[in-house]
Design an enzyme around this catalytic site. Structure first.
Site, PDB file in Angstrom:
ATOM      1  CD  GLU A   1       9.010 -11.939   4.668  1.00 23.76           C
ATOM      2  OE1 GLU A   1      10.092 -12.217   4.098  1.00 23.76           O
ATOM      3  OE2 GLU A   1       8.385 -10.886   4.457  1.00 23.76           O
TER       4      GLU A   1
ATOM      5  CG  HIS B   1      -0.540  -8.843  -1.293  1.00 30.09           C
ATOM      6  ND1 HIS B   1       0.063  -8.457  -2.462  1.00 30.09           N
ATOM      7  CD2 HIS B   1       0.054  -8.115  -0.320  1.00 30.09           C
ATOM      8  CE1 HIS B   1       0.966  -7.527  -2.203  1.00 30.09           C
ATOM      9  NE2 HIS B   1       0.987  -7.303  -0.906  1.00 30.09           N
TER      10      HIS B   1
HETATM   11  C1  LIG Z   1       8.692 -11.216   0.829  1.00 34.73           C
HETATM   12  C2  LIG Z   1       7.826 -10.048   1.137  1.00 34.73           C
HETATM   13  N1  LIG Z   1       7.667  -9.672   2.422  1.00 34.73           N
HETATM   14  C3  LIG Z   1       6.860  -8.645   2.738  1.00 34.73           C
HETATM   15  C4  LIG Z   1       6.200  -7.953   1.766  1.00 34.73           C
HETATM   16  C5  LIG Z   1       5.261  -6.798   2.140  1.00 34.73           C
HETATM   17  N2  LIG Z   1       5.857  -5.530   1.764  1.00 34.73           N
HETATM   18  C6  LIG Z   1       5.571  -4.962   0.572  1.00 34.73           C
HETATM   19  S1  LIG Z   1       6.473  -3.609   0.300  1.00 34.73           S
HETATM   20  C7  LIG Z   1       7.276  -3.730   1.770  1.00 34.73           C
HETATM   21  C8  LIG Z   1       8.357  -2.744   2.099  1.00 34.73           C
HETATM   22  C9  LIG Z   1       9.429  -2.729   1.039  1.00 34.73           C
HETATM   23  O1  LIG Z   1      10.407  -1.786   1.329  1.00 34.73           O
HETATM   24  P1  LIG Z   1      11.597  -1.500   0.329  1.00 34.73           P
HETATM   25  O2  LIG Z   1      12.254  -2.769  -0.069  1.00 34.73           O
HETATM   26  O3  LIG Z   1      12.474  -0.476   0.961  1.00 34.73           O
HETATM   27  O4  LIG Z   1      10.934  -0.940  -0.987  1.00 34.73           O
HETATM   28  P2  LIG Z   1      10.110   0.413  -1.155  1.00 34.73           P
HETATM   29  O5  LIG Z   1       8.670   0.046  -0.933  1.00 34.73           O
HETATM   30  O6  LIG Z   1      10.608   1.382  -0.161  1.00 34.73           O
HETATM   31  O7  LIG Z   1      10.373   0.814  -2.543  1.00 34.73           O
HETATM   32  C10 LIG Z   1       6.797  -4.820   2.480  1.00 34.73           C
HETATM   33  C11 LIG Z   1       7.238  -5.202   3.822  1.00 34.73           C
HETATM   34  C12 LIG Z   1       6.390  -8.373   0.439  1.00 34.73           C
HETATM   35  N3  LIG Z   1       5.781  -7.769  -0.578  1.00 34.73           N
HETATM   36  N4  LIG Z   1       7.206  -9.406   0.161  1.00 34.73           N
END
Ligand SMILES: Cc1ncc(C[n+]2csc(CCOP(=O)(O)OP(=O)(O)O)c2C)c(N)n1
Ligand SMILES: Cc1ncc(C[n+]2csc(CCOP(=O)(O)OP(=O)(O)O)c2C)c(N)n1
Ligand SMILES: [Mg+2]
Ligand SMILES: [Mg+2]
Lengths: 326, 349, 326, 349
Positions: free
Chosen positions: A60, A129
């Site tokens: 972000e 959230h």
């Molecule tokens: C700081 C933050 N930014 C955005 C989000 C929204 N978000 C939740 S899961 C996700 C993707 C995460 O991807 P990854 O780290 O590869 O983990 P995975 O879900 O694939 O296990 C996002 C963008 C969040 N939870 N926290």
């Protein structure tokens, strides 16, 4: 006129902006092929291409920091932060950079950018959230904060935000995204930033709310009017910063009684500032202490407790009755 | 990592051991003049601060080669961003001495000229590195042939923003050059506490950003490395990370006392590697500079500084109403009210 | 009893804590050999060793995030952020992690840690060193915010902060660091968090301030008392969160007139919450609108304008006269 | 980087190509039982969410090998931190199924047992990586023989916090293992947009953190890699970064529709690399498992899940007063007042 949800109204506004100005770019996490986790940017990448509408890595601070760079260069970035509390990781870029580029450079470089983020409680996502961030950014000077309550407002305010020569944080309440439809003109129109909207005129008490709390306030107003005959005015702030002090003071100057409603915790929230404005501008008209109907001074509740702590029409009605007591 | 991965053209003694870039004589002497100005700028700003005539200042003594050569190869249309330690590169890029005095003096308005394409220097460490990537992404989007140079310190590379910037640069391949002025210290924290690797440049590989290490006290090596990185960037080949190894001979800022932490022997050793002495030797060997010319050049630069200082000291105090004027393009009513109250009362309510 | 500056009092408190509890660690940027950029941690590394008092790499989010890990494990970390506005880069760790560990784990894991940071304006550092952050952290629930105004208070409050089972943000006003000395007991003592201090009792008007503004308020009070004979009560909040509502309400309930002073921008600041508390608890005693004497709704001024915008005794006195008007 | 830098013990077909760790038969079968439980847990939680009996859930289908093997080698005294995708590793580490149901169900209190040493799973991506480093620094300070395992996703590695954590780990050398579950996606964003390098493990070198890449669908390889990293950590040799390459066969969460972005061919290819099938083949080859035993094992696990679910569904609704109780150790007066009002009114003012 089409009947649109807020998601559709915002999607349409973004499409119009992308269409009319090649300097508008839309980016963030999952805004591209996925069209955003709420589908707000659905179809935009397909229509305008990957150079205009694109996914970024998951960072972000980088999203906002690079958006600022683009704005300095002369583009009109519209960056999405996936949920409002994820403005915390970019708080530094917003509070010390985005908001100060104009001041620091004395107007030589500016930051005409929009940060969009879904916000608010009531849809039971996992923890973190639904934090309310508007009071924080109200205190950080140099950025405007907009929180629409209807599809029509969302479109008009978003066009105005993208037009604005200064940065705007545009918070879209998740619970309003699809909860109702409204007639929304297909053409571009703007609604002024920094102006509240008297949604329902009334004479005896003023209820001030924004975003999802506007409907809660309206429901409470209706309940009270039917039960007691009292005439309730409801103000939708639309912008949290700058706050429309005039509309607030005019209304409370007239009614002498006020209730302020927000989901955010009470202490240090937007309601405190509104009470301070009333104190500054129309204290002598005030007949009863202003009531605050807010979230508790705790973290945002776990999903199973959301409904218990987000203000309800009943709680707002109770507060209206309290301020109506002679 | 090769045995000596540090790119040099001149040895510390001033002997040529690499390919001297093919630059006009004026340019070669010009680099020297900038370095002399950097030293004079730094020394005089420190002295002015001591006399209460200037705000807190961050000296750049010892870093003149990098401070000059990170900016000198850039064209006017290129951008340069940095923190307080890059205030001199800004001057090389086109920000007037007077603007820098105003900025350090805490004046308002600071009014950097737009054409210099330098963003007022940064205090919040590493944030500017992301702005640079953003500007470069805009350049790429607009298909312009510009490059963005961004400077930061060794300490700043530990911030999340620096690393997020490297990652974005790897992914989007915009025309940006990251130049880390590794001056051995982040205030009192030595480089070895800052990160476990020997060279900060090693960071690039993990983000897909090509990197190189240069002797930051060798003005020609830095100049050449920057030129090559700028050429790469303008050719659409993306970002480069350059670590310039140099040393902070002065205090962190005029508020700092380095004797609390800086080993004298280390300081002495680096004094022997003075970037100005080294380059003067090179110029004299090439008969591009004589002692007399050098003296004249010093006089000229001193006069240039003094002229700017005279303007600075003749400035009227800043107009406090500007405090309100630069917050938004159009003042919201509450700020207008605050401004009016202020003008009425001479101070504000 | 020694006469100490605030720097000495805090240094002494840290030394006592390091001495009495091996689980106390002190760390941050430049706190080790350099003893902190204001010398607050001077000599501590030498005395307690590099395992107890140490420099970190330059990364505020990591400083706070690792401090939280240590606190979860059972240590008592005292982390320094070099200047209060550099809590912005770690805003996320504070607002979503430090403040919520207890809630998220329902008390199984907790965050007994202290974040110390110099704060405040008036010493003319370069830009971005003097932002006021207290109103932001007042709205973030789950952390206490302490801002001492004297060496004696600083020591007692810091001991209490390190004792506290919950996280505390401890903001030390730079202008107070060396501006005066005070008798400070060498032994350990605590002052309660969340309790304001009536620095000067009075009958006709209440002035509420904290940190460096307490002396400004006192000077104004003296000025007004000498000139007009009015009796002025001055309250030092000491803690911004939790706010001592009772002391405020008791005082304003008595005087019926109030002035709130802070350096931070007006909108959404601590003064707004104080006005809301007065509204909630003693509106009917209020004879005049509460006056806010604050910084402007702009970024913190450039060094040459600091004195023009930080509240002065004159401005506070003017506000006192305004609320004293019949 | 060697040609195939990915550490494997079993091929996707289940053939042994590396040194099988020297584990008791029960342990080998135990890993399988955990993997089966992971699959059942994930499938049933998704189904429960669809029926409105559970909150938003993040399935872990396809990632069972890593989810089991990142936790199984840990001792009780070790710590495990992760995000939502590590909810199953938490179960392996000792968090009851019931606690996980409460957490996903949005219940209060969530009450993880302290002894599991798992911090309630993280939503704000990458923040937990710093907490892990902090816990490990505390362990090192206290001279204990414990290790901290922290999981995060490929997407989370782009956050500043992840990189700051690597840097602190390089500098302070605490006993921490970073395990990146690279499942190919961050919601809809594919790995290749996340970072420009081929392997996230390459990030380690720039911070002085040794790293390795393992086949995340090979439970034995992950187990062995984690064991070695834990041994290193406990021997005082500091941090390790492990990238486990796996694939998310399910949706990101029950709120996600992967058909919007996931190429069906890619999904199919990874379905062929199912970690459970692979390991079952290995166990059967070793005659450690028969079809009948496998069926029994499935029944047992289903019953275990059902037993926890019955407890979960019999829970009374959470006591809203707790909303106040867990914010501070001792409630400040305003919160006490809010709590009392709440108890009085049945809802709060
Ligand atoms: C700081 C933050 N930014 C955005 C989000 C929204 N978000 C939740 S899961 C996700 C993707 C995460 O991807 P990854 O780290 O590869 O983990 P995975 O879900 O694939 O296990 C996002 C963008 C969040 N939870 N926290
Ligand atoms: C985000 C942030 N944290 C802390 C500081 C305080 N600070 C100012 S300069 C400095 C050291 C910077 O070191 P380095 O990046 O190596 O740059 P140098 O001063 O050596 O040029 C610190 C800690 C700051 N300005 N910004
Ligand atoms: Mg440095
Ligand atoms: Mg992933």
């Amino acid at each position: 006129m089409p009947k649109w949800t807020m998601v559709q109204a915002i999607n349409n506004a973004l499409a119009i902006e992308l269409e009319r100005n090649p300097d508008v770019l839309v980016f963030g996490e999952d805004v591209g092929q996925n069209g955003g986790v709420f589908r707000v940017t659905d179809g935009l990448q397909e229509r305008f291409g990957e150079a205009r509408v694109f996914d970024t890595p998951l960072a972000e601070s980088a999203i906002v920091g690079t958006a600022l760079g683009m704005a300095i260069y002369g583009l009109r970035p519209v960056a999405e932060i996936q949920f409002a509390p994820f403005t915390y990781p970019c708080f530094n870029q917003i509070a010390t950079q985005v908001t100060r580029m104009r001041y620091r450079s004395c107007g030589v470089y500016t930051a005409p950018l929009v940060i969009r983020a879904p916000c608010g409680g009531g849809v039971r996502p996992p923890e973190m959230h639904s934090d309310s961030v508007e009071a924080l950014f109200m205190h950080v000077q140099g950025i405007k904060v907009v929180m629409p309550s209807t599809p029509y407002d969302a479109k008009g305010l978003l066009h105005a935000a993208i037009d604005d020569p200064d940065p705007v944080l545009f918070l879209e309440h998740m619970k309003l995204y699809r909860s109702f439809r409204q007639d929304v003109p297909e053409d571009r129109y703007t609604l002024p930033l920094g102006q509240a909207h008297v949604v329902k005129p009334g004479r005896e008490v003023t209820v001030i709310a924004y975003a999802a709390m506007v409907n809660v306030a309206l429901a409470a107003a209706q309940q009270v009017e039917q039960a007691s005959g009292a005439s309730v005015e409801v103000i939708d702030l639309r912008s949290i910063a700058p706050l429309d002090e005039e509309t607030i003071a005019t209304s409370v100057g007239k009614t002498g009684r006020a209730v302020v409603v927000h989901e955010a915790p009470r202490t240090g929230g937007v309601a405190a500032e509104i009470i301070a404005v009333i104190n500054d501008q129309c204290l002598y008209s005030l007949l009863k202490p202003v009531e605050r109907v807010t979230g508790p001074d705790t973290p945002f509740p776990m999903p199973k407790l959301e409904d218990t702590f987000i203000p309800t029409p009943e709680r707002v009605a109770r507060a209206i009755y309290r301020v109506l007591e002679p | 990592m090769p045995d000596n991965p540090i790119y040099q053209i001149l040895t510390p003694a001033g002997d040529v051991i690499g390919d001297v870039p093919d630059l006009a004589d004026e340019t070669l002497v010009g680099l020297y003049r900038w370095m002399v100005m950097a030293r004079i700028f730094s020394d005089r700003m420190v002295a002015l601060q001591r006399q209460g005539r200037m705000g807190t200042f961050a000296p750049l003594n010892g870093q003149e080669a990098t401070c000059v050569a990170m900016a000198a190869p850039l064209e006017e249309k290129d951008w340069l961003l940095g923190s307080y330690r890059e205030s001199f590169p800004y001057i090389v890029k086109g920000v007037p001495l007077l603007s820098q005095m105003k900025h350090w003096g805490g004046h308002l308005p600071v009014d950097y000229p737009y054409e210099a394409r330098c963003i007022p220097f940064q205090i919040v460490l590493a944030t500017q590195v992301l702005h640079a990537v953003g500007i470069a992404m805009a350049i790429k989007y607009k298909k312009e042939k510009q490059v963005v140079m961004v400077g930061c310190g060794d300490g700043a590379t530990s911030e999340g923003d620096f690393n997020e910037a490297l990652n974005f640069a790897g992914v989007f391949k915009p025309p940006v050059i990251f130049l880390v002025q590794n001056n051995g210290w982040a205030i009192s924290v030595p480089r070895k506490i800052q990160t476990a690797v020997e060279y900060i440049a090693q960071r690039g590989a993990g983000f897909g950003v090509p990197s190189r290490i240069v002797d930051g006290n060798d003005v020609l090596a830095v100049y050449q490395a920057v030129t090559e990185a700028a050429d790469r960037a303008k050719a659409g080949e993306g970002a480069t990370l350059i670590e310039a190894i140099t040393y902070r001979l002065g205090a962190h800022t005029t508020a700092d006392d380095p004797t609390k932490y800086q080993p004298p022997a280390e300081l002495d050793a680096w004094r022997q590697r003075d970037p100005i002495t080294r380059y003067r030797k090179f110029l004299m060997d090439r008969t591009l500079l004589t002692d007399a010319q050098d003296e004249q050049l010093h006089d000229d630069v001193n006069a240039e500084f003094q002229a700017a200082l005279d303007l600075y000291e003749a400035l009227p105090p800043p107009n406090p109403a500007h405090q309100f004027d630069y917050t938004y393009a159009e003042l919201p009513p509450q700020l207008q009210r605050q401004r009016e109250e202020f003008l009425e009362l001479g101070s504000w309510r």
